[in-house]
Design a protein around this motif. Structure first.
Motif, PDB file in Angstrom:
ATOM      1  N   GLU A  55       0.830  -1.207   0.000  1.00 45.01           N
ATOM      2  CA  GLU A  55       0.000   0.000   0.000  1.00 45.01           C
ATOM      3  C   GLU A  55       0.864   1.256   0.000  1.00 45.01           C
ATOM      4  N   GLU A  56       1.920   1.264   0.810  1.00 36.14           N
ATOM      5  CA  GLU A  56       2.807   2.419   0.870  1.00 36.14           C
ATOM      6  C   GLU A  56       3.464   2.673  -0.486  1.00 36.14           C
ATOM      7  N   TYR A  57       3.901   1.620  -1.145  1.00 33.41           N
ATOM      8  CA  TYR A  57       4.549   1.758  -2.446  1.00 33.41           C
ATOM      9  C   TYR A  57       3.553   2.263  -3.499  1.00 33.41           C
ATOM     10  N   GLN A  58       2.342   1.681  -3.513  1.00 28.88           N
ATOM     11  CA  GLN A  58       1.342   2.108  -4.488  1.00 28.88           C
ATOM     12  C   GLN A  58       0.897   3.542  -4.233  1.00 28.88           C
ATOM     13  N   ASN A  59       0.772   3.918  -2.977  1.00 24.04           N
ATOM     14  CA  ASN A  59       0.416   5.301  -2.663  1.00 24.04           C
ATOM     15  C   ASN A  59       1.474   6.277  -3.150  1.00 24.04           C
ATOM     16  N   ALA A  60       2.733   5.881  -3.015  1.00 25.80           N
ATOM     17  CA  ALA A  60       3.815   6.752  -3.481  1.00 25.80           C
ATOM     18  C   ALA A  60       3.728   6.964  -4.984  1.00 25.80           C
ATOM     19  N   LEU A  61       3.445   5.878  -5.714  1.00 25.21           N
ATOM     20  CA  LEU A  61       3.293   6.000  -7.170  1.00 25.21           C
ATOM     21  C   LEU A  61       2.100   6.874  -7.523  1.00 25.21           C
ATOM     22  N   LEU A  62       0.982   6.681  -6.795  1.00 22.05           N
ATOM     23  CA  LEU A  62      -0.209   7.475  -7.066  1.00 22.05           C
ATOM     24  C   LEU A  62       0.023   8.945  -6.748  1.00 22.05           C
ATOM     25  N   LEU A  63       0.704   9.224  -5.656  1.00 19.33           N
ATOM     26  CA  LEU A  63       1.016  10.612  -5.318  1.00 19.33           C
ATOM     27  C   LEU A  63       1.846  11.272  -6.403  1.00 19.33           C
ATOM     28  N   GLU A  64       2.783  10.522  -6.957  1.00 22.14           N
ATOM     29  CA  GLU A  64       3.603  11.065  -8.048  1.00 22.14           C
ATOM     30  C   GLU A  64       2.741  11.407  -9.260  1.00 22.14           C
ATOM     31  N   SER A  65       1.793  10.501  -9.583  1.00 21.02           N
ATOM     32  CA  SER A  65       0.907  10.753 -10.725  1.00 21.02           C
ATOM     33  C   SER A  65      -0.005  11.939 -10.462  1.00 21.02           C
ATOM     34  N   LEU A  66      -0.550  12.037  -9.247  1.00 21.49           N
ATOM     35  CA  LEU A  66      -1.426  13.165  -8.918  1.00 21.49           C
ATOM     36  C   LEU A  66      -0.670  14.488  -8.969  1.00 21.49           C
ATOM     37  N   ALA A  67       0.570  14.478  -8.503  1.00 19.87           N
ATOM     38  CA  ALA A  67       1.369  15.705  -8.551  1.00 19.87           C
ATOM     39  C   ALA A  67       1.645  16.114  -9.995  1.00 19.87           C
ATOM     40  N   GLN A  68       1.917  15.136 -10.851  1.00 17.15           N
ATOM     41  CA  GLN A  68       2.174  15.440 -12.260  1.00 17.15           C
ATOM     42  C   GLN A  68       0.923  16.000 -12.925  1.00 17.15           C
ATOM     43  N   ARG A  69      -0.239  15.381 -12.633  1.00 17.23           N
ATOM     44  CA  ARG A  69      -1.496  15.864 -13.216  1.00 17.23           C
ATOM     45  C   ARG A  69      -1.811  17.278 -12.719  1.00 17.23           C
ATOM     46  N   THR A  70      -1.546  17.540 -11.442  1.00 18.61           N
ATOM     47  CA  THR A  70      -1.794  18.876 -10.898  1.00 18.61           C
ATOM     48  C   THR A  70      -0.919  19.919 -11.581  1.00 18.61           C
ATOM     49  N   SER A  71       0.351  19.602 -11.771  1.00 19.56           N
ATOM     50  CA  SER A  71       1.252  20.557 -12.433  1.00 19.56           C
ATOM     51  C   SER A  71       0.835  20.797 -13.874  1.00 19.56           C
TER      52      SER A  71
END
Length: 615
Positions: free
Chosen positions: A470-486
């Motif tokens: 879960e921690e690893y998948q959340n990290a990947l998702l956070l990276e994707s969300l940050a990219q989409r936000t930018s």
């Protein structure tokens, strides 16, 4: 990209006028978006009862939108409908057809707008589609069908009405829901003459079509984001295009450009000729057999395959060329907008059909219901759920998406902080109990407690692994969300067609050799084939099956020569003959083949087992 915008305080009419579409029709189109009230006044109102009776409720000339919505009790299964063209005798039908032809040859608006078909629809398909088309044509004799003379009479009625007052009307509705503002443009046509006028699928009195524009609010302005067009064979996400997609959506001074199908009035984003297909409803067992044979042909034999599924598909062409009249901003013909909503009496209170109930069991020739209802009186999906109609009920507007992304990132970051504590704690507990478990090994008197503790350790170890994943998948998702936000903050463009699964494309006409010959062949081939069967039955019945096979073989070869596929067709026939020969050999020599196969299998197994013994 700069987009047109309008203050969010604008009235519904101002919103509709700012983004009203431009509709371009195909040369030869005879029916255009019209006024409902004028149509109703020239119709009669009928009731069809479950026992087959048809009752005239209000005769032509006495009907009005007010009388249309008067309550009328009726038993279940009753269909209320309008009728534009009364029943025609043979003489009246002939007069209507002759008058229509004279009108088109005259000097009025209809003259000079002659439709030219180009390459015929039957020439675009093979022998099987033409056979399916013949079956489809025969079914029209057995089910409800609107005669071609009705289209001629409807055209004359519409022409007479437009001579008195020519106006091009859309019925506009504004829906504000889930942070979107949806603009609906409803177009009413007196008649759909797709079949009789343009060799399409069906004819029916009246036609309702719709175009949507979706806006979102930003800094007090409403900005267009999507356009959605109702069309044949497409649903949901496939119906919409992004406002910035210039390859798929044409704009005229900020107004979406619509290319209307000739006779069908379906809406398209690009001009051209679109091939629609109708599959004959074959029994499920037949469909499965055909699919199995298609898989065997493509996967096992490695031959080129078609589209798969039901091969009895009838090709129809929807001509959306855009070379006829244009209505809307930037064109000489302007719109007359009319606001509607649920409170509009004829919209909300009339649930009947807007034209003839032809008693077609598959409803293709029955008139449609109004913008708010389906033919059975249930609410129309595009009316009650304009976002879901184009798949936007799962897509937030850009400003809302940024807020949702920020909320989700904050939620995930809180969860990551929790996991940073939970993972070491859970791992330490698993290790502690694991130490106790190892201490109990080889202690028979602790067997029961060992088993219980072993299960607990396994659960803790699994929980620790799950938390790490879960921690690893959340990290990947956070990276994707940050990219989409930018990307949203920077206004960087994204793929405007990522949501589309089936993209409507105009047919690219292949170069067909002997074009005139293949057109004639497409028109005559099925009849010639059937007459050939008749000749075999009458004169060579003893060789019927051999003759049928030879006749079909000759037809296939001749077809391949005309279409320039002779080599591939011969190769395919060779594969078919090889398969048939193999099946015949298997049938005649089944026992020797079976015995040989068993001997070979036993020898193979014996060799394998002897190798194991040596090893």
């Amino acid at each position: 990209m700069n987009r047109p915008a309008i203050p969010s305080t604008a009235s519904d009419l101002e919103l509709l006028r700012r983004f009203e579409p431009v509709v371009r029709f195909t040369r030869g189109e005879q029916f255009f978006p019209a006024n409902v009230a004028e149509y109703v006044r020239r119709c009669s109102l009928w009731m069809h009862y479950p026992d087959g009776r048809d009752e005239l409720l209000v005769p032509e000339g006495e009907l009005s939108p007010e009388k249309l919505i008067q309550p009328c009790s009726a038993p279940f299964g009753t269909v209320q409908y309008l009728r534009l063209v009364p029943p025609l005798s043979l003489e009246e039908s002939a007069r209507a057809l002759a008058a229509r032809d004279r009108r088109r040859r005259g000097t009025g608006p209809a003259s000079g707008e002659v439709f030219h078909e180009g390459q015929g629809r039957l020439a675009r398909g093979g022998l099987l589609p033409r056979l399916a088309d013949a079956l489809f044509s025969l079914t029209l004799l057995l089910r409800g069908r609107v005669p071609g003379a009705v289209a001629a009479a409807a055209e004359l009625k519409y022409a007479a009405a437009t001579q008195e007052k020519q106006e091009y009307v859309y019925y506009g509705r504004v829906v504000r829901t889930s942070s979107w503002t949806a603009l609906q443009y409803w177009f009413f046509y007196w008649y759909n003459n797709w079949r009789s006028g343009f060799r399409g699928v069906n004819d029916h009195e009246s036609d309702w079509e719709m175009v949507l524009v979706y806006l979102y609010e930003q800094d007090g302005q409403l900005v267009p984001e999507w356009a959605g067009y109702a069309s044949h064979d497409f649903h949901g996400d496939d119906l919409r295009r992004h406002w910035s997609d210039r390859e798929e959506l044409d704009l005229v001074d900020g107004h979406p450009l619509v290319y209307a199908g000739a006779g069908s009035h379906a809406s398209y984003f690009r001009p051209g000729e679109y091939q629609a297909e109708v599959a004959l409803p074959l029994p499920r067992q037949v469909v499965r057999l055909v699919q199995g044979l298609a898989n065997f042909w493509t996967r096992t034999l490695g031959q080129a395959g078609g589209r798969g599924g039901n091969p009895f598909r009838i090709p129809f062409v929807d001509y959306a060329r855009g070379d006829g009249r244009g209505v809307g901003p930037g064109h000489p013909l302007a719109w007359t907008p009319v606001l509607i909503d649920e409170a509009t009496p004829w919209v909300g209170k009339y649930r009947g059909l807007w034209g003839l109930f032809a008693r077609d069991p598959i409803s293709g020739e029955n008139a449609p219901a109004g913008p708010m209802y389906n033919r059975d009186g249930s609410p129309r999906g595009s009316w009650v759920d304009p976002l879901g109609f184009a798949g936007l009920n799962k897509v937030p507007p850009p400003p809302v998406e940024q807020r949702l992304l920020a909320e989700r990132r904050a939620e995930l970051e809180r969860r990551q902080a929790e996991l940073a504590t939970e993972i070491p704690t859970t791992t330490a507990q698993a290790q502690q109990l694991g130490s106790e478990l190892r201490a109990m090994q080889d202690q028979p008197h602790l067997a029961r407690r060992y088993a219980a503790l072993e299960k607990q350790v396994d659960e803790l170890a699994g929980q620790a692994s799950s938390l790490l994943r879960e921690e690893y998948q959340n990290a990947l998702l956070l990276e994707s969300l940050a990219q989409r936000t930018s990307e949203l903050q920077a206004g960087r463009p994204e793929n405007p067609r990522a949501h589309i699964r089936h993209l409507a494309r105009p047919v690219s006409l292949a170069q067909v050799r002997f074009n005139r010959l293949i057109e004639a062949w497409a028109a005559l081939s099925i009849s010639v084939l059937l007459l050939g069967f008749v000749a075999l039955i009458l004169f060579e019945a003893q060789y019927l099956w051999l003759g049928v096979g030879l006749l079909v073989f000759v037809f296939i070869l001749f077809e391949s020569i005309l279409r320039g596929t002779f080599v591939s067709t011969v190769n395919g026939l060779g594969v078919v003959l090889a398969v048939v020969s193999a099946l015949l050999l298997l049938w005649h020599f089944f026992v020797p083949i079976m015995v040989g196969g068993l001997i070979a299998a036993s020898a193979y197994l014996l060799v394998q087992k002897l190798r194991e013994l040596r090893a």
